[in-house]
Design an enzyme around this catalytic site. Structure first.
Site, PDB file in Angstrom:
ATOM      1  N   ASP A 176       0.560  -1.154   0.354  1.00 20.71           N
ATOM      2  CA  ASP A 176      -0.010  -0.322   0.317  1.00 20.71           C
ATOM      3  C   ASP A 176       1.174   1.462  -0.033  1.00 20.71           C
ATOM      4  O   ASP A 176       2.315   1.705   0.458  1.00 20.71           O
ATOM      5  CB  ASP A 176      -0.580  -0.230   0.974  1.00 20.71           C
ATOM      6  CG  ASP A 176      -0.410  -0.061   2.188  1.00 20.71           C
ATOM      7  OD1 ASP A 176       0.782  -0.727   2.754  1.00 20.71           O
ATOM      8  OD2 ASP A 176      -0.491   0.026   3.411  1.00 20.71           O
TER       9      ASP A 176
ATOM     10  N   ASN B  65      -7.817   0.175  13.970  1.00 24.49           N
ATOM     11  CA  ASN B  65      -9.066  -0.480  13.596  1.00 24.49           C
ATOM     12  C   ASN B  65      -9.027  -0.955  12.498  1.00 24.49           C
ATOM     13  O   ASN B  65     -10.119  -1.692  12.045  1.00 24.49           O
ATOM     14  CB  ASN B  65      -9.568   1.023  12.427  1.00 24.49           C
ATOM     15  CG  ASN B  65      -8.787   0.980  11.052  1.00 24.49           C
ATOM     16  OD1 ASN B  65      -7.864   0.292  11.025  1.00 24.49           O
ATOM     17  ND2 ASN B  65      -9.537   1.565  10.366  1.00 24.49           N
TER      18      ASN B  65
ATOM     19  N   HIS C  44      -7.199  -2.650  10.092  1.00 22.78           N
ATOM     20  CA  HIS C  44      -7.369  -2.619   8.018  1.00 22.78           C
ATOM     21  C   HIS C  44      -5.553  -3.331   8.255  1.00 22.78           C
ATOM     22  O   HIS C  44      -4.776  -3.725   8.969  1.00 22.78           O
ATOM     23  CB  HIS C  44      -7.111  -1.118   8.417  1.00 22.78           C
ATOM     24  CG  HIS C  44      -6.742  -0.627   8.116  1.00 22.78           C
ATOM     25  ND1 HIS C  44      -5.549   0.986   7.914  1.00 22.78           N
ATOM     26  CD2 HIS C  44      -4.640  -0.903   9.066  1.00 22.78           C
ATOM     27  CE1 HIS C  44      -4.697   1.297   8.653  1.00 22.78           C
ATOM     28  NE2 HIS C  44      -3.700  -0.145   8.826  1.00 22.78           N
TER      29      HIS C  44
ATOM     30  N   GLU D 227      -9.732  -0.272   4.550  1.00 18.60           N
ATOM     31  CA  GLU D 227     -10.354  -0.144   6.041  1.00 18.60           C
ATOM     32  C   GLU D 227     -11.732  -0.731   5.867  1.00 18.60           C
ATOM     33  O   GLU D 227     -12.311  -1.469   5.505  1.00 18.60           O
ATOM     34  CB  GLU D 227     -11.135   1.194   5.813  1.00 18.60           C
ATOM     35  CG  GLU D 227      -8.885   2.288   4.839  1.00 18.60           C
ATOM     36  CD  GLU D 227      -8.323   2.780   7.131  1.00 18.60           C
ATOM     37  OE1 GLU D 227      -8.385   1.365   6.758  1.00 18.60           O
ATOM     38  OE2 GLU D 227      -8.033   3.459   6.307  1.00 18.60           O
TER      39      GLU D 227
END
Ligand code: F6R
Length: 243
Positions: free
Chosen positions: A67, A136, A138, A143
């Site tokens: 990413d 979170n 991810h 996400e």
């Protein structure tokens, strides 16, 4: 999904490094996708030590970026590329033509996704993915709420990611979008190591490994992979229940 728990971050990092090293020994022309971030930093340092000690040859490997922050140039110390260059590519003497990472400055993110998808296809798929877990949940920049049926794609970053992501940057930085491999890439790869370390990850690791499998907690999707291993230190595993 199998998991292994290690005494501390040091032991975990040594084990992750050994897993990557044994992948290269088994298949020198491996296609590797290794995450950036705090979690694997020490593992990559161990990998560089093993490589130097055992005179490892990485020259036939291919590296795929997991990413990147959109709009952040590679020379910015917070970019994923900057991290990978300093912690992995330079220490392991990886040549530029072995490295295929997202260009965060691309004017055409869709085309950039297609370019990385094509590299993965041409190389015959990813052999090993090493991913961290965001606060979170991810994976890469997949996400909460992300679609599962995507290869590389562009995504609006979650508020948590925008805030937590500041830790990689010297100054406060506007983080809005990311470009990331998707869950199809993860599920199609031959092996996945999901690595987490520290007490701050304990809650999200419990949800990922023992909660419902849902993109609300993207890391839970890794459980659908038949050859995935969660590698945790004792702190990250501390909220798991017996069953
Ligand atoms: C980085 C990446 C992210 C991180 C995750 C955990 O390439 O894909 O998903 O793995 O945010 O980050 P750390 O390891 O810094 O806690």
């Amino acid at each position: 999904m199998a998991f292994r728990i290690f005494e501390d971050h040091q032991r975990l990092s040594e084990a992750v490094a050994l897993e990557i090293a044994s992948q290269i020994k088994r298949k020198p022309q491996s296609v590797l996708c290794l995450a950036a971030g705090e979690t694997p930093r020490l593992a990559y340092a161990h990998l560089a030590d093993i490589a130097a000690r055992e005179k490892f040859d990485f020259s036939r490997c291919t590296f795929i970026g997991l990413d990147e922050w959109l709009g952040i140039p590679p020379e910015n110390e917070g970019s994923c590329f900057y991290f990978l260059r300093n912690n992995l590519f330079e220490p392991l003497n990886i040549a530029p033509d072995q490295i295929n990472v997202f260009n965060g400055m691309t004017r055409n993110p869709e085309e950039e996704c297609q370019r990385i998808n094509a590299v993965i296809r041409v190389k015959g798929g990813i052999d090993l993915m090493v991913v961290g877990v965001g606060m979170n949940g991810h994976i890469g920049f997949n996400e909460p709420g992300v679609r599962e049926d995507q290869h590389a794609h562009v995504i609006e970053l979650d508020e948590t990611t925008r805030t937590v992501g500041q830790k990689y940057f010297k100054e406060s930085t506007l983080l809005q979008k990311g470009i990331t491999l998707g869950f199809l890439d993860l599920l199609e790869s031959r092996r996945v190591l999901m690595v987490a370390s520290g007490l701050k990850k304990a809650n999200i690791i419990r949800l990922a490994l023992q909660g419902a499998i849902s993109t609300d907690v993207p890391a839970s999707i890794v459980r659908r992979h038949s050859n995935a291993l969660a590698m945790l230190d004792r702190d990250a595993a501390s909220a798991l229940t017996q069953d």
